[in-house]
Scaffold this motif. Structure first.
Motif, PDB file in Angstrom:
ATOM      1  N   ASP A 181     -11.078   2.834  -4.104  1.00  0.00           N
ATOM      2  CA  ASP A 181      -9.655   2.537  -4.264  1.00  0.00           C
ATOM      3  C   ASP A 181      -8.755   3.531  -3.541  1.00  0.00           C
ATOM      4  OD1 ASP A 181     -10.043   4.693  -5.944  1.00  0.00           O
ATOM      5  OD2 ASP A 181      -9.175   3.750  -7.719  1.00  0.00           O
ATOM      6  N   ASP A 223      -3.415  -6.623   0.961  1.00  0.00           N
ATOM      7  CA  ASP A 223      -2.417  -5.701   0.423  1.00  0.00           C
ATOM      8  C   ASP A 223      -1.262  -5.499   1.389  1.00  0.00           C
ATOM      9  OD1 ASP A 223      -3.672  -4.936  -2.126  1.00  0.00           O
ATOM     10  OD2 ASP A 223      -5.242  -4.107  -0.856  1.00  0.00           O
ATOM     11  N   ALA A 229      -8.450   2.489   2.605  1.00  0.00           N
ATOM     12  CA  ALA A 229      -7.841   1.270   3.147  1.00  0.00           C
ATOM     13  C   ALA A 229      -8.686   0.785   4.319  1.00  0.00           C
ATOM     14  CB  ALA A 229      -6.413   1.527   3.605  1.00  0.00           C
ATOM     15  N   ILE A 232       0.850  -1.185   0.000  1.00  0.00           N
ATOM     16  CA  ILE A 232       0.000   0.000   0.000  1.00  0.00           C
ATOM     17  C   ILE A 232       0.888   1.237   0.000  1.00  0.00           C
ATOM     18  CG2 ILE A 232      -1.624   1.373   1.354  1.00  0.00           C
ATOM     19  CD1 ILE A 232      -2.900  -1.138   2.327  1.00  0.00           C
ATOM     20  N   THR A 239     -12.414  -6.092   0.010  1.00  0.00           N
ATOM     21  CA  THR A 239     -11.794  -6.271  -1.302  1.00  0.00           C
ATOM     22  C   THR A 239     -12.856  -6.276  -2.391  1.00  0.00           C
ATOM     23  OG1 THR A 239      -9.956  -7.528  -0.346  1.00  0.00           O
ATOM     24  CG2 THR A 239     -10.343  -7.796  -2.700  1.00  0.00           C
ATOM     25  N   CYS A 265     -11.739  -1.709  -1.951  1.00  0.00           N
ATOM     26  CA  CYS A 265     -10.814  -1.036  -1.034  1.00  0.00           C
ATOM     27  C   CYS A 265      -9.472  -1.752  -0.989  1.00  0.00           C
ATOM     28  CB  CYS A 265     -11.400  -0.999   0.377  1.00  0.00           C
ATOM     29  SG  CYS A 265     -12.971  -0.122   0.520  1.00  0.00           S
ATOM     30  N   ARG A 266      -8.460  -1.051  -0.523  1.00  0.00           N
ATOM     31  CA  ARG A 266      -7.194  -1.672  -0.181  1.00  0.00           C
ATOM     32  C   ARG A 266      -7.324  -2.264   1.218  1.00  0.00           C
ATOM     33  NH1 ARG A 266      -3.306  -0.003  -3.677  1.00  0.00           N
ATOM     34  NH2 ARG A 266      -2.420  -2.016  -3.090  1.00  0.00           N
TER      35      ARG A 266
END
Length: 242
Positions: free
Chosen positions: A185, A226, A188, A2, A202, A206-207
């Motif tokens: 995106d 990630d 997190a 990330i 996911t 999202c991260r």
């Protein structure tokens, strides 16, 4: 990996992430029993009582919005004790109300230590990111956050008992993303549960940061995220190192 420069907001899980640093609460509570000399012969005895307690609290409005974490933990242990006594496991001093009280206090103290360790990290993150909570909880999360002096850090609290959606339904994470007013995106998600946090977030786009320590269910070794950490303060290395 990330890159914090591409992240605008962070969604945190609460229970098992902020308040126990990745240790599943079933394990925290079991260790509190053992500290009071109540040792379970196998996993199934405690697991039955724990699951019974969670389902009881989930089905019935026993936890009220004003209940603190200490209040909630005393209610939870009391329900577990009733189940263990019904099953013939607890007797005599071990089954006394004082023992249940001591177990609940041990759990509260563990949560308080975990929150104290997490607070400076969360405070630092708020200087750089929009942050919010997405949590399966009993309707009293704001009272818990107030008690632990965390509420002011979060721009929104998305709580399952309030919004009517529970993890692992991805919709609860969509609500969190909407509350941050960011595209998925650029968000997190930090959580301790692979199935309830990492997988659904996911799906939303999202991260993900997986606080991997002890889980209720065993991992099969194919899980991915990630970023994977084992200690909450490791978030500083991901998000605060420019």
């Amino acid at each position: 990996m990330i890159d914090g420069r591409h992240i605008g907001g962070i969604l945190f899980d609460y229970g098992g992430t902020i308040d126990s640093n990745g240790m599943h609460w079933g394990d925290v509570i079991r260790l509190a029993y053992e500290a009071e000399n109540i040792v379970f012969p196998d996993r199934t005895v405690f697991r039955d009582a724990y699951v019974h307690g969670e389902r009881t609290l989930g089905r019935n409005p026993i936890v009220r919005p004003h209940h603190t974490f200490a209040d909630m933990m005393h209610l939870k242990i009391r329900i577990q004790f009733d189940r263990l006594k019904e099953n013939g496991f607890l007797h005599g001093k071990a089954a006394a109300a004082e023992t249940a009280h001591s177990i609940a206090n041990r759990c509260y103290e563990y949560a308080a230590r975990s929150v104290e360790a997490a607070r400076p990290v969360i405070a630092a993150l708020t200087e750089k990111y929009r942050i919010a909570l997405v949590s399966n909880f009993y309707g009293n999360l704001n009272a818990v956050l107030d008690d632990f002096r965390l509420r002011d850090f979060f721009s929104a609290v998305i709580e399952s008992a309030v919004v009517g959606v529970r993890k692992p339904d991805p919709q609860i994470f969509r609500l969190g993303v909407e509350a941050l007013h960011l595209p998925p995106d650029e968000v997190a998600v930090v959580g301790d549960s692979y199935d309830k946090d990492i997988v659904p977030s996911t799906i939303v786009g999202c991260r993900t940061v997986w606080l991997k320590k002890t889980g209720w269910n065993d991992c099969d070794g194919r899980e991915t995220a990630d970023a994977i950490i084992s200690d909450f303060p490791e978030l500083s290395g991901i998000f605060l190192n420019d």
